[in-house]
Each structure stands twice: as structure tokens, then as C-alpha cells.
Motif scaffolding. Structure first.
Motif, mmCIF file in Angstrom:
data_model
loop_
_atom_site.group_PDB
_atom_site.id
_atom_site.type_symbol
_atom_site.label_atom_id
_atom_site.label_comp_id
_atom_site.label_asym_id
_atom_site.label_seq_id
_atom_site.Cartn_x
_atom_site.Cartn_y
_atom_site.Cartn_z
ATOM 1 N N GLU A 1 -76.436 47.954 22.737
ATOM 2 C CA GLU A 1 -77.880 48.079 22.508
ATOM 3 C C GLU A 1 -78.157 48.766 21.168
ATOM 4 O O GLU A 1 -79.106 48.414 20.472
ATOM 5 C CB GLU A 1 -78.531 48.872 23.641
ATOM 6 N N ARG A 2 -77.325 49.734 20.804
ATOM 7 C CA ARG A 2 -77.495 50.419 19.522
ATOM 8 C C ARG A 2 -77.319 49.440 18.362
ATOM 9 O O ARG A 2 -78.077 49.470 17.397
ATOM 10 C CB ARG A 2 -76.500 51.571 19.369
ATOM 11 N N ILE A 3 -76.328 48.590 18.465
ATOM 12 C CA ILE A 3 -76.092 47.586 17.424
ATOM 13 C C ILE A 3 -77.291 46.652 17.328
ATOM 14 O O ILE A 3 -77.796 46.369 16.239
ATOM 15 C CB ILE A 3 -74.782 46.806 17.702
ATOM 16 N N THR A 4 -77.767 46.190 18.472
ATOM 17 C CA THR A 4 -78.932 45.297 18.506
ATOM 18 C C THR A 4 -80.165 45.995 17.946
ATOM 19 O O THR A 4 -80.913 45.411 17.152
ATOM 20 C CB THR A 4 -79.193 44.801 19.943
ATOM 21 N N PHE A 5 -80.385 47.243 18.339
ATOM 22 C CA PHE A 5 -81.539 48.019 17.879
ATOM 23 C C PHE A 5 -81.532 48.143 16.358
ATOM 24 O O PHE A 5 -82.532 47.874 15.701
ATOM 25 C CB PHE A 5 -81.504 49.399 18.548
ATOM 26 N N ARG A 6 -80.387 48.513 15.787
ATOM 27 C CA ARG A 6 -80.279 48.637 14.329
ATOM 28 C C ARG A 6 -80.505 47.289 13.643
ATOM 29 O O ARG A 6 -81.171 47.216 12.616
ATOM 30 C CB ARG A 6 -78.919 49.198 13.928
ATOM 31 N N MET A 7 -79.946 46.237 14.224
ATOM 32 C CA MET A 7 -80.113 44.903 13.659
ATOM 33 C C MET A 7 -81.589 44.514 13.637
ATOM 34 O O MET A 7 -82.100 44.016 12.629
ATOM 35 C CB MET A 7 -79.311 43.877 14.457
ATOM 36 N N LEU A 8 -82.289 44.777 14.733
ATOM 37 C CA LEU A 8 -83.705 44.440 14.812
ATOM 38 C C LEU A 8 -84.538 45.288 13.844
ATOM 39 O O LEU A 8 -85.440 44.764 13.176
ATOM 40 C CB LEU A 8 -84.212 44.612 16.245
ATOM 41 N N LEU A 9 -84.248 46.580 13.734
ATOM 42 C CA LEU A 9 -84.962 47.426 12.775
ATOM 43 C C LEU A 9 -84.741 46.930 11.349
ATOM 44 O O LEU A 9 -85.687 46.874 10.554
ATOM 45 C CB LEU A 9 -84.514 48.883 12.903
ATOM 46 N N GLU B 1 -80.035 61.859 15.589
ATOM 47 C CA GLU B 1 -80.025 60.421 15.850
ATOM 48 C C GLU B 1 -79.202 60.107 17.088
ATOM 49 O O GLU B 1 -79.593 59.268 17.910
ATOM 50 C CB GLU B 1 -79.475 59.673 14.639
ATOM 51 N N GLU B 2 -78.077 60.777 17.247
ATOM 52 C CA GLU B 2 -77.238 60.556 18.425
ATOM 53 C C GLU B 2 -78.020 60.888 19.694
ATOM 54 O O GLU B 2 -77.989 60.139 20.663
ATOM 55 C CB GLU B 2 -75.973 61.409 18.338
ATOM 56 N N SER B 3 -78.755 61.985 19.660
ATOM 57 C CA SER B 3 -79.564 62.370 20.815
ATOM 58 C C SER B 3 -80.647 61.327 21.086
ATOM 59 O O SER B 3 -80.876 60.938 22.232
ATOM 60 C CB SER B 3 -80.193 63.739 20.548
ATOM 61 N N LEU B 4 -81.303 60.864 20.027
ATOM 62 C CA LEU B 4 -82.362 59.876 20.159
ATOM 63 C C LEU B 4 -81.836 58.564 20.754
ATOM 64 O O LEU B 4 -82.486 57.950 21.595
ATOM 65 C CB LEU B 4 -82.985 59.606 18.788
ATOM 66 N N LEU B 5 -80.652 58.162 20.311
ATOM 67 C CA LEU B 5 -80.097 56.879 20.749
ATOM 68 C C LEU B 5 -79.265 56.981 22.030
ATOM 69 O O LEU B 5 -78.773 55.966 22.528
ATOM 70 C CB LEU B 5 -79.239 56.271 19.634
#
Length: 141
Positions: A123-131, A112-116
Motif C-alpha cells: 500500500e505504501r508503494i501504491t500510495f507514493r505512486m499515486l501521489l 513519515e514512518e508513523s504516518l504511514l
């Protein structure tokens, strides 16, 4: 085709397929599959989980649950027990199962770290929030 013009469903499937492929490759070293890992995660911290609960949670048939749990029991990762006075069975993680789960989760976190990695912390926080927002909506009609 630019990134913006790709169908969201296709992008999500490609990302999911990539994650599954990397996870299964990493898990192969521990003789596990991604499906088996998900069962170990569900059992973590719980005792005597009824097979029926697993059927409902994973939305799969009784033979599917029984097969996955039989393979996990054969590897010594879970214990199964018959509920006294019934035909119902339960499952619990063993110490070996907990150890293998921790190793597998660590590998998944690296993936997951590699993917993100292209995303900033914000952006990671926003991405998780949107998912999570999309996932929450899937439970409604």
C-alpha cells in the motif's frame, strides 16, 4: 461523515497540516523551521547556489529568500558569498548545516514512518505512486 465521503483536498490539507505541525515541533529542538529545512535540503550536495535559483525553485520573492538564508547563515548552517563583479549572492551548506540536515531528515523519516504505519508495504508503494502521479499532473495546464 465516512472517510470515503471527505473531499480529497480537505484530507490532503489535514495530512499536510499534521506533518507540518509534527515537523516544526521536532525541528524546534534544533532551532529550525520546516521552510528552513527545505532550503537546507535543496542546498545539500550543491555548491554556490545562486539566490535567484532558490527564488525560482521555491517560487518566492527575493526578500523571502534573503531572510531565510540570513537566518540560516546566522545559525552557522550555510555560508553566503557575493559573486565577484556583481550584486548576486550564492549559498552553500556548512559542515554544521550538513549535520543538522541529517538529524532533521532522520526526524522527518520517523514522522513519515508513523504516518504511514497503517499501510502495508504494498500500500505504501501504491500510495507514493499515486501521489507522484498527481504531483506530475499539477505541472501541466
Amino acid at each position: 461523515v465516512t472517510m470515503e465521503s471527505k473531499d480529497c483536498g480537505i484530507l490532503l490539507k489535514q495530512i499536510n497540516d499534521h506533518i507540518a505541525q509534527r515537523a516544526n515541533h521536532a525541528l524546534r529542538e534544533n532551532d529550525l523551521t520546516l521552510s528552513q529545512l527545505r532550503y537546507l535540503e535543496y542546498l545539500d550536495g550543491k555548491a554556490d547556489v545562486p539566490f535567484k535559483e532558490l527564488e525560482r525553485h521555491f517560487q518566492v520573492s527575493q526578500p523571502t529568500v534573503a531572510g531565510i538564508l540570513a537566518r540560516l547563515a546566522g545559525k552557522g548552517l550555510i555560508d553566503t558569498a557575493l559573486v565577484p563583479g556583481s550584486n548576486a549572492k550564492t549559498a552553500s551548506l556548512t559542515g554544521k548545516g550538513e549535520t543538522e540536515l541529517r538529524k532533521a531528515v532522520s526526524e522527518r523519516n520517523k514522522t513519515e514512518e508513523s504516518l504511514l504505519s497503517p499501510l502495508s508495504p504494498d500500500e505504501r508503494i501504491t500510495f507514493r505512486m499515486l501521489l507522484n502521479k498527481i504531483a506530475a499532473r499539477m505541472d501541466r495546464p
